[in-house]
Design an enzyme around this catalytic site. Structure first.
Site, mmCIF file in Angstrom:
data_model
loop_
_atom_site.group_PDB
_atom_site.id
_atom_site.type_symbol
_atom_site.label_atom_id
_atom_site.label_comp_id
_atom_site.label_asym_id
_atom_site.label_seq_id
_atom_site.Cartn_x
_atom_site.Cartn_y
_atom_site.Cartn_z
ATOM 1 N N GLY A 133 -50.149 17.524 50.531
ATOM 2 C CA GLY A 133 -50.066 18.951 50.837
ATOM 3 C C GLY A 133 -49.685 19.166 52.293
ATOM 4 N N HIS A 184 -43.763 20.596 54.112
ATOM 5 C CA HIS A 184 -42.695 21.104 54.976
ATOM 6 C C HIS A 184 -41.355 20.657 54.391
ATOM 7 C CE1 HIS A 184 -42.632 16.985 56.323
ATOM 8 N NE2 HIS A 184 -43.890 17.070 56.710
ATOM 9 N N GLY A 226 -39.505 18.267 54.917
ATOM 10 C CA GLY A 226 -39.401 16.849 54.570
ATOM 11 C C GLY A 226 -39.866 16.607 53.134
ATOM 12 N N HIS A 227 -40.954 17.277 52.760
ATOM 13 C CA HIS A 227 -41.433 17.153 51.377
ATOM 14 C C HIS A 227 -40.454 17.833 50.412
ATOM 15 C CE1 HIS A 227 -45.280 16.899 53.722
ATOM 16 N NE2 HIS A 227 -45.428 15.854 52.924
ATOM 17 N N VAL A 239 -36.376 13.865 57.579
ATOM 18 C CA VAL A 239 -35.817 15.183 57.908
ATOM 19 C C VAL A 239 -36.279 15.516 59.326
ATOM 20 C CG1 VAL A 239 -35.740 17.628 57.290
ATOM 21 C CG2 VAL A 239 -35.859 15.882 55.482
ATOM 22 N N LEU A 248 -39.966 15.722 61.106
ATOM 23 C CA LEU A 248 -40.943 16.652 60.528
ATOM 24 C C LEU A 248 -42.208 15.901 60.113
ATOM 25 C CD1 LEU A 248 -38.922 19.219 58.396
ATOM 26 C CD2 LEU A 248 -39.374 19.143 60.843
ATOM 27 N N SER A 249 -43.344 16.539 60.371
ATOM 28 C CA SER A 249 -44.641 15.964 60.010
ATOM 29 C C SER A 249 -45.620 17.113 59.816
ATOM 30 C CB SER A 249 -45.136 15.068 61.149
ATOM 31 O OG SER A 249 -46.529 14.860 61.038
ATOM 32 N N SER A 250 -46.562 16.915 58.904
ATOM 33 C CA SER A 250 -47.592 17.948 58.695
ATOM 34 C C SER A 250 -48.401 18.148 59.973
ATOM 35 C CB SER A 250 -48.535 17.530 57.575
ATOM 36 O OG SER A 250 -47.794 17.234 56.428
#
Ligand code: PAF
Length: 309
Positions: free
Chosen positions: A51, A54, A56-57, A202, A210-212
Site C-alpha cells: 500500500g 504511487h 511506481g506501483h 519510476v 519514487l518510494s512510499s
C-alpha cells in the site's frame, strides 16, 4: 492473452481472507477461460504491495494488466519485515486511495488481509531464510528484513496461485533490487511455479526514484536526496564513456551533501549481490546500488551499468 470482456470492472473487487481470494480469483480465471478457445490457457498476475501506492506501483499494475487476463494486487503491511515498531507504525496506510489507483490501472481484484488473516496462528515459527545474500547491503542495515519479506511473498504467491490450469506471473519493482534478486532466487531454489517479472524504476522528473517513503521528506531533504540519483547517473555516464568506475568519487559526492548520511554505495552482480565478476569474453551486467538516510528517511536507489568493454 484472451480478449477481455466488455464487463471488465473499473473498481477492483476487494477481499480480505485467503478463502475469498481463492473463490474470486478462480471465478475471474474461469470467466477469462470461457471467453477464449478451448485450449487457451488464461494467465493470472499477482502484484504484491504494502500500500501507500504511487506511480511506481501503477507501473507494476500496468505491466501486469498489459500481459495477463486476470490481475490481482495485494495490499498488506507485513509486520515481519519491519525491525522497528516505529517504522511499522508510520508506514502509510491509504487503502481507499490505493484502490482508486489500482482500479485506474484495470486491476481486477485486491487482496487486503489483516494481520490475523495472514498470520492466524500469530507470528510464524517457520520462515523462509534469505541466506547469505540476505545479510548483505540492505540486510546488513535491517537484520531479519529479507527473511520476513520472503516469508510473506512466499505466502502471497501460494495464496494467489491459480487453483485451475493457468499461467502465473508476479510483478516486482526493480528499485528494490536486492528484494527482487532474493525473490527470483527463492522461486528457483524452492521450485515455486510462478514467473517473476521485474518492472523498471519510476522516477520523478528531477530523478528521485519514487518510494512510499518520499512523502516523509521535508522540501530541503527532498532536494538533498537528489544527490543519490545524480551520483548514480554520473557513474553510469563514466562507464558508458569507457572510464574506470570511481566509487570513491561517487561516495564523496554523496557525503558532501548536507543532511545525507551514506550507508553504502557499491557495484554488485544484480543476481547475487556479490562483487561483479572479472571482465571476460561474455559481457555481464553490473548494478550500482546506494542507500542513505536523509533526515529520518532511509532511501535506496540503483542503476544498471553497461558491461565493461
Ligand atoms: O516491496 C514491497 O512492497 C514489499 O516488500 C512486498 C514485496 C510487498 C512484501 O511485503
Amino acid at each position: 492473452m484472451i480478449p477481455s470482456g466488455p464487463d471488465s470492472p473499473a473498481t477492483p473487487l476487494l477481499v480480505s481472507t485467503p478463502a475469498d481470494l481463492r473463490v474470486a480469483a478462480t471465478a475471474l480465471l474461469d470467466a477469462a477461460r470461457s471467453r477464449g478457445a478451448a485450449d487457451d490457457r488464461p494467465s493470472l498476475a499477482l502484484v504484491p504491495t504494502m500500500g501507500g501506492l504511487h506511480a511506481g506501483h501503477a507501473a507494476l499494475a500496468r505491466a501486469a494488466r498489459a500481459a495477463n487476463d486476470v490481475v490481482v494486487a495485494s495490499v498488506f503491511v507485513n509486520p515481519l519485515q519491519f525491525g522497528d515498531q516505529a517504522d511499522l507504525d508510520r508506514y502509510p496506510r491509504t487503502l481507499e486511495a490505493d484502490l482508486r489507483l489500482l482500479g485506474a490501472q484495470g486491476v481486477d481484484l485486491v487482496f487486503a488481509p489483516g494481520v490475523e488473516d495472514m498470520y492466524p496462528g500469530g507470528e510464524p515459527l517457520v520462515r523462509v531464510s534469505a541466506g547469505p545474500m540476505g545479510r548483505l547491503f540492505e540486510g546488513a542495515s535491517r537484520p531479519g528484513h529479507f527473511d520476513g519479506m520472503l516469508t510473506v511473498v512466499a505466502k502471497l504467491l501460494n495464496l494467489a496461485q491459480p487453483a485451475t490450469r493457468a499461467l502465473y506471473r508476479a510483478y516486482f519493482g526493480e528499485k528494490d533490487a536486492q528484494q527482487l534478486a532474493l525473490i527470483r532466487r527463492m522461486v528457483v531454489d524452492l521450485n515455486l511455479p510462478v514467473q517473476i517479472e521485474g518492472v523498471p524504476i519510476v522516477r520523478d522528473a528531477d530523478g528521485l526514484a519514487l518510494s512510499s517513503r518520499n512523502r516523509f521528506l521535508a522540501p530541503d531533504e527532498r532536494a538533498a536526496a537528489l544527490v543519490l540519483s545524480r551520483a548514480l547517473v554520473a557513474l553510469r555516464e563514466r562507464a558508458e564513456r569507457g572510464g574506470p568506475l570511481d566509487l570513491a568519487a561517487a561516495r564523496a559526492q554523496i557525503t558532501a551533501e548536507e543532511g545525507v548520511d551514506l550507508d553504502y554505495l557499491d557495484v554488485v552482480d544484480p543476481a547475487s549481490f556479490a562483487p561483479p565478476g572479472e571482465p571476460g569474453p561474455e559481457p555481464h551486467a553490473a548494478l550500482a546500488v546506494v542507500a542513505a538516510r536523509v533526515g529520518a528517511v532511509r532511501l535506496i536507489d540503483n542503476i544498471l551499468l553497461p558491461a565493461p568493454r
